[in-house]
Design a protein around this motif. Structure first.
Motif, PDB file in Angstrom:
ATOM      1  N   LYS A 442       0.836  -1.263   0.117  1.00 38.60           N
ATOM      2  CA  LYS A 442      -0.006  -0.046   0.138  1.00 38.60           C
ATOM      3  C   LYS A 442       0.967   1.207  -0.054  1.00 38.60           C
ATOM      4  O   LYS A 442       0.615   2.183  -0.591  1.00 38.60           O
ATOM      5  CB  LYS A 442      -0.963   0.063   1.355  1.00 38.60           C
ATOM      6  CG  LYS A 442      -1.712   1.297   1.410  1.00 38.60           C
ATOM      7  CD  LYS A 442      -2.574   0.979   2.599  1.00 38.60           C
ATOM      8  CE  LYS A 442      -3.746   2.364   2.684  1.00 38.60           C
ATOM      9  NZ  LYS A 442      -4.602   2.100   4.053  1.00 38.60           N
ATOM     10  N   GLN A 443       2.029   1.275   0.793  1.00 35.68           N
ATOM     11  CA  GLN A 443       2.787   2.405   0.838  1.00 35.68           C
ATOM     12  C   GLN A 443       4.046   2.294   0.008  1.00 35.68           C
ATOM     13  O   GLN A 443       4.690   3.335  -0.005  1.00 35.68           O
ATOM     14  CB  GLN A 443       3.365   2.468   2.236  1.00 35.68           C
ATOM     15  CG  GLN A 443       2.169   2.583   3.337  1.00 35.68           C
ATOM     16  CD  GLN A 443       1.767   4.068   3.312  1.00 35.68           C
ATOM     17  OE1 GLN A 443       1.999   4.982   2.848  1.00 35.68           O
ATOM     18  NE2 GLN A 443       0.276   3.728   3.343  1.00 35.68           N
ATOM     19  N   GLY A 444       4.163   1.386  -1.011  1.00 33.51           N
ATOM     20  CA  GLY A 444       5.135   1.267  -1.705  1.00 33.51           C
ATOM     21  C   GLY A 444       6.643   1.276  -1.133  1.00 33.51           C
ATOM     22  O   GLY A 444       7.670   1.744  -1.520  1.00 33.51           O
ATOM     23  N   LEU A 445       6.752   0.472  -0.023  1.00 35.97           N
ATOM     24  CA  LEU A 445       8.057   0.464   0.829  1.00 35.97           C
ATOM     25  C   LEU A 445       8.849  -0.465   0.148  1.00 35.97           C
ATOM     26  O   LEU A 445       8.759  -1.484  -0.664  1.00 35.97           O
ATOM     27  CB  LEU A 445       7.674  -0.019   2.067  1.00 35.97           C
ATOM     28  CG  LEU A 445       6.821   1.016   3.059  1.00 35.97           C
ATOM     29  CD1 LEU A 445       6.219   0.474   4.110  1.00 35.97           C
ATOM     30  CD2 LEU A 445       7.571   2.293   3.315  1.00 35.97           C
ATOM     31  N   PRO A 446      10.345  -0.412   0.497  1.00 42.15           N
ATOM     32  CA  PRO A 446      11.114  -1.241   0.042  1.00 42.15           C
ATOM     33  C   PRO A 446      10.988  -2.714   0.283  1.00 42.15           C
ATOM     34  O   PRO A 446      10.446  -3.240   1.158  1.00 42.15           O
ATOM     35  CB  PRO A 446      12.522  -0.882   0.548  1.00 42.15           C
ATOM     36  CG  PRO A 446      12.346   0.432   1.178  1.00 42.15           C
ATOM     37  CD  PRO A 446      10.893   0.640   1.422  1.00 42.15           C
ATOM     38  N   GLY A 447      11.659  -3.459  -0.725  1.00 45.27           N
ATOM     39  CA  GLY A 447      11.307  -5.104  -0.758  1.00 45.27           C
ATOM     40  C   GLY A 447      11.901  -5.748   0.536  1.00 45.27           C
ATOM     41  O   GLY A 447      11.345  -6.807   0.824  1.00 45.27           O
ATOM     42  N   ASP A 448      13.112  -4.976   1.116  1.00 43.16           N
ATOM     43  CA  ASP A 448      13.337  -5.781   2.374  1.00 43.16           C
ATOM     44  C   ASP A 448      12.940  -4.994   3.500  1.00 43.16           C
ATOM     45  O   ASP A 448      13.477  -5.220   4.790  1.00 43.16           O
ATOM     46  CB  ASP A 448      15.050  -5.470   2.357  1.00 43.16           C
ATOM     47  CG  ASP A 448      15.487  -4.174   2.355  1.00 43.16           C
ATOM     48  OD1 ASP A 448      14.562  -3.173   1.879  1.00 43.16           O
ATOM     49  OD2 ASP A 448      16.563  -3.932   2.336  1.00 43.16           O
TER      50      ASP A 448
END
Length: 469
Positions: A442-448
């Motif tokens: 939803k927030q487009g946060l980093p993959g890690d």
């Protein structure tokens, strides 16, 4: 990492009884000696699962276990990037285990005193007799001219034991090269020796019952002080006395003290809906053992609603404690008594904020509750020895490697703890990961963001505390 001083380190050792002692004299009459643990020095017992894990780590790396059966071992949590525990045996720090999050593994960090308990069969170097004084006495590195042999398993960066040709351990350190490269070197550093302070180590078998007996005078003194504190606070405040019970060791020790001071009192338990099953079982077991009423409040639905609005709680944004503990407990108190006096298992050795906290206070989020901390001056070792002495039913999660008990997804937990929970309660962490994944997308946060535990902190602010144990 900087050292954190929260109070005088009280841990000592009796070489006659082979037990930890929390005073300068053992109950047997023998003088004790201080154990040089790293501050804050809030050491705890190593339970069977802890011992099994440590022995597995040392066996995999050095070919031999560290902790022998029948010996008392302690763990002292020290400041680290994630988690590191010093290991105390025979009244000495014999090493540590450090969790490396990126590799999802533990690294053993032995000290020379570990050689009192184990003989490595791999990852060691043997040095020439002429190099002994400079390495043993001055902490010099192992140089190529002084190397006699090196175990073929040694790789660059490995922790190694430094042995003489006679098999004596004179140091430990980190290898600067692979074994293959070391065999061809004529000059240069093979092992960077770690400078360890010499320590007295006296191996000997003992049980935790022996430790309780050795500490009886100290336990009696601390119990008497805490009982007196409870009675004085209760006499000065007319509010209904209660114990805020979390299912953890500190609130259990607090309850035991309050029972001796005042007799039966109600337990307040904030069931967040995110508790371990063992925690709820412990609340029931304690209530049944001591014949106490439990006033529970649960607001799991509000937690998930807040999660959808604000994302996961973090150490510097612990909205979870206000939503699921403090506010519901406040309503519970209002409905039952209007106000109450709650004895809480807060200890100064837990954190800087708790060290600085008053012993009697009101939390602005729960104005209906006057809080008091009977065991503010106790160390974790006081708590455990007291629980052992009283044969009280403690939360079995402590026996599975957890050193603190809270919600299973508590953002204050280190990644080493989450690795333990993943083994013991995979179904709980799966629920949490699903929620985190939804917020991540939803927030487009980093993959890690999830795997590295980045959700646990929002910014650079200090950790918030709930003052509710």
């Amino acid at each position: 990492m900087p050292r954190i001083y929260l109070g005088k380190i009280l841990l000592c050792w009796c070489d006659a009884c082979h037990t930890p002692v929390l005073s300068g004299v053992c109950a047997c009459g023998a003088p004790t000696r201080p154990v040089a643990v790293t501050p804050p020095g809030d050491a705890r017992p190593a339970f069977p699962d802890d011992i099994e894990r440590i022995n597995r780590i040392f066996s995999e790396h050095f070919g031999a276990p560290l902790i022998p059966e029948g010996h008392i071992a302690l763990l002292n949590k020290v400041p680290a990037e994630d988690r590191m525990d010093e290991i105390v045996l025979g009244g000495a720090v014999v090493g540590a285990v450090r969790y490396i999050p990126d590799e999802r593994r533990y690294e053993p960090l032995p000290r020379p005193a570990a050689a009192n308990y184990m003989r490595p069969t791999k990852r060691y170097v043997v040095i020439d007799d002429g190099a002994i004084p400079s390495i043993r006495d001055s902490g010099a590195s192992v140089l190529a001219p002084g190397l006699v042999s090196i175990d073929p398993a040694v790789r660059e960066g490995d922790e190694v034991f430094i042995l003489t040709k006679a098999g004596e351990c004179i140091g430990v350190g980190r290898s600067r090269v692979d074994a293959e490269a070391a065999g061809t070197m004529e000059r240069g550093v093979i092992v960077r020796t770690r400078k360890n302070v010499a320590s007295v180590c006296v191996p000997g078998e003992a049980t935790w019952d022996d430790a309780v007996r050795a500490n009886e005078p100290a336990l009696a003194e601390y119990e008497a002080r805490s009982v007196r504190f409870v009675r004085e606070v209760a006499e000065q405040n007319p509010e209904r006395p209660t114990v805020s019970y979390s299912g953890g060791k500190d609130s259990l020790a607090t309850l035991l003290v309050v029972l001796k001071a005042l007799g039966p009192v109600p337990l307040l338990f904030a069931d967040t809906g995110l508790e371990f099953p063992e925690t709820c079982e412990n609340v029931d077991a304690v209530a049944e053992r001591y014949g106490l009423p439990v006033l529970r409040v649960c607001d799991e639905e509000t937690f998930w609603k807040k999660f959808e609005e604000s994302g996961p709680p973090a150490v510097d944004h612990r909205w979870c404690c206000k939503v699921c503990k403090l506010h519901p407990i406040g309503r519970l108190i209002s409905e039952n008594w209007g106000e109450c006096l709650s004895f809480i298992g807060q200890r100064k050795y837990e954190s800087v904020k708790r060290m600085q906290s008053r012993r009697v206070w009101r939390n602005g989020n729960v104005p209906q509750q006057l809080s008091a901390a009977p065991i503010q001056q106790w160390t974790a070792m006081h708590v455990w020895l007291y629980i052992f002495r009283e044969k009280a039913p403690y939360n079995t999660l402590y026996e599975r490697g957890l050193d603190r008990i809270g919600c299973f997804m508590c953002p204050s937990s280190d990644l080493a703890t989450f690795a333990i929970i993943e083994e013991s309660h995979p179904e709980l962490l799966e629920i949490w990961r699903e929620r985190l994944t939804g917020w991540q997308e939803k927030q487009g946060l980093p993959g890690d963001w999830i795997e590295r535990g980045l959700w646990r902190k929002r910014g650079d602010a200090d950790e918030e505390e709930d003052s509710y144990n």
